[in-house]
Design an enzyme around this catalytic site. Structure first.
Site, PDB file in Angstrom:
ATOM      1  N   THR A 117       0.922  -1.156   0.062  1.00  0.00           N
ATOM      2  CA  THR A 117       0.030  -0.029   0.032  1.00  0.00           C
ATOM      3  C   THR A 117       0.910   1.271  -0.005  1.00  0.00           C
ATOM      4  OG1 THR A 117      -1.654   1.070   1.179  1.00  0.00           O
ATOM      5  CG2 THR A 117      -0.303  -0.120   2.334  1.00  0.00           C
ATOM      6  N   TYR A 141      -2.548   0.777   9.939  1.00  0.00           N
ATOM      7  CA  TYR A 141      -2.766   0.015   8.982  1.00  0.00           C
ATOM      8  C   TYR A 141      -1.667   0.122   8.160  1.00  0.00           C
ATOM      9  CZ  TYR A 141      -3.960  -0.792   4.071  1.00  0.00           C
ATOM     10  OH  TYR A 141      -3.775  -1.432   2.692  1.00  0.00           O
TER      11      TYR A 141
END
Length: 325
Positions: A117, A141
Site C-alpha cells: 500500500t 494500517y
C-alpha cells in the site's frame, strides 16, 4: 499449468486478480476466511475456507494444493478502524503474514506476491512518490503493511524467500464484464460513496477538507482501475518466477484527481449531482498522493490502460446498478 494460491481471493482486489490469473492460464486456488470477502466472488477456481491465523489449516491447504506462487491479499484495510483498534490490524495483517512466511519457507520457499500500500509512505516528502521514498506510515494500517515488507526482506536474506511487493495507490472501479466489483460493508471508498450520494436521496458524500494546498482546495489522489491492478499482478507474478530477489513496485497512474474533480465525473456519469456535506480535514490526510510508476513500466512492461477517471466511474456505476441497489 502454474498454480497460484490466493489469500484473500474473495475480496475486492483479490477477486479481480483471480480472474486475471485464470485468463493468463494459471490454475487458481483461493484461501479465505470470508470475514470480509464474498463467497460468490470466488469464480475462477476452488475456495478453501480458512484463516492465516490458523497455521495448521494453512499448512494443510498448501500441502494439498502445492502452489508455484502465493498471491497474498488477505488483510483488513480501513485506516480509521486501524486507529481505533490497532491490535486487530497488527494481528490480522502482520502476524497472519508472519504465519504465511513461515509456512512458505517450510515448503522450499514458495515465492510470494504481496499486496502492499502507498499508506506505507506516510506524508509525502516529494512528488511523484517513487519506490525509494522514505516509508514512515501515519496510521496502524500503514505500519501493519510496512512490517510485512520488512519481514519479507528478512526472510529473503535468511531463507531465500523471493517476493514482489506491489504498493497500490487508490484502487477503484469494477470488472468491465460486470462479473465482480467493489463491495465493502461498510463502504468507505470515495467513488462508490459519491455514486450513492448522486443516486440515493438518503445518502450524501462528505468532503473532508477544502483548504488543502491544491488547485481547488480538496485532496488529490491517484486512482487506478482494479483491472489495471490485476494486470500488474499477473505481470509481477511471471516476473517473480524469473527474477529472484525482494522487489517492490508502485502501482498508480502518475495523474492526480481532486475530490471536486471526482464529484464532477460522478455527476456526468449519473446525470445528477452528488449530495455533499463539506467537512473539516481528517487528521493525517495528505494534500496530494500521486505515484511514479516508471519502475513498473520498465521492469514489468506495465502501463495502465483503463484508469481515466471517466472509465473508472462508469465501471463502478455499472457495477452498482447491476447489484440492484
Amino acid at each position: 499449468m502454474k498454480r497460484v494460491f490466493v489469500t484473500g481471493g474473495a475480496g475486492y482486489v483479490g477477486a479481480h486478480c483471480c480472474k486475471a490469473f485464470a485468463a493468463d492460464g494459471w490454475e487458481v486456488v483461493t484461501f479465505d476466511d470470508l470475514s470480509r470477502g464474498w463467497r460468490e466472488a470466488v469464480r475462477w477456481g476452488p475456495l478453501i475456507e480458512g484463516s492465516l491465523l490458523d497455521r495448521e489449516a494453512l499448512g494443510r491447504a498448501m500441502d494439498e494444493t502445492r502452489p508455484d506462487l502465493v498471491a497474498h491479499f488477505a488483510a483488513f484495510a480501513y485506516v480509521g478502524e486501524s486507529v481505533g483498534d490497532p491490535g486487530l490490524y497488527y494481528r490480522n495483517n502482520t502476524v497472519a503474514s508472519l504465519n504465511l512466511m513461515q509456512e512458505l519457507v517450510a515448503r522450499a520457499a514458495v515465492p510470494v506476491l504481496f499486496s502492499g500500500t502507498c499508506a506505507s509512505y506516510g506524508n509525502p516528502q516529494f512528488l511523484p512518490i517513487t519506490e525509494d521514498h522514505p516509508q514512515v506510515p501515519i496510521n496502524p494500517y500503514g505500519w501493519s503493511k510496512l512490517f510485512v515488507e520488512k519481514m519479507l526482506h528478512s526472510f529473503h536474506a535468511a531463507h531465500g524467500l523471493n517476493s514482489v511487493t506491489l504498493r497500490y495507490f487508490n484502487a477503484a472501479g469494477a470488472d468491465p464484464d460486470g462479473e465482480i466489483g467493489e463491495r465493502h460493508e461498510p463502504e468507505t471508498h470515495a467513488i462508490p460513496l459519491a455514486i450513492e450520494a448522486a443516486i440515493n436521496e438518503a445518502a450524501d458524500f462528505t468532503v473532508f477538507g477544502t483548504d488543502f494546498d491544491t488547485p481547488d482546495g480538496t485532496p488529490v489522489r491517484d486512482y487506478i482501475h482494479v483491472t489495471d491492478l490485476a494486470d500488474a499482478h499477473v505481470r509481477a507474478a511471471n516476473y517473480l518466477l524469473r527474477e529472484a530477489g525482494c522487489h517492490a513496485f508502485n502501482l498508480g497512474t502518475g495523474q492526480g484527481t481532486s475530490v471536486k474533480e471526482l464529484l464532477a465525473a460522478v455527476a456526468r456519469a449519473v446525470g445528477a449531482e452528488p449530495k455533499v456535506t463539506w467537512g473539516a480535514r481528517r487528521a493525517g490526510d495528505p494534500a496530494i498522493l500521486v505515484a511514479s510508476a516508471q519502475k513498473a513500466k520498465s521492469h514489468l512492461g506495465w502501463t495502465p490502460a483503463h484508469s481515466s477517471i471517466e472509465e473508472i466511474v462508469e465501471s463502478a456505476l455499472t457495477w452498482r446498478n447491476s447489484m440492484g441497489r
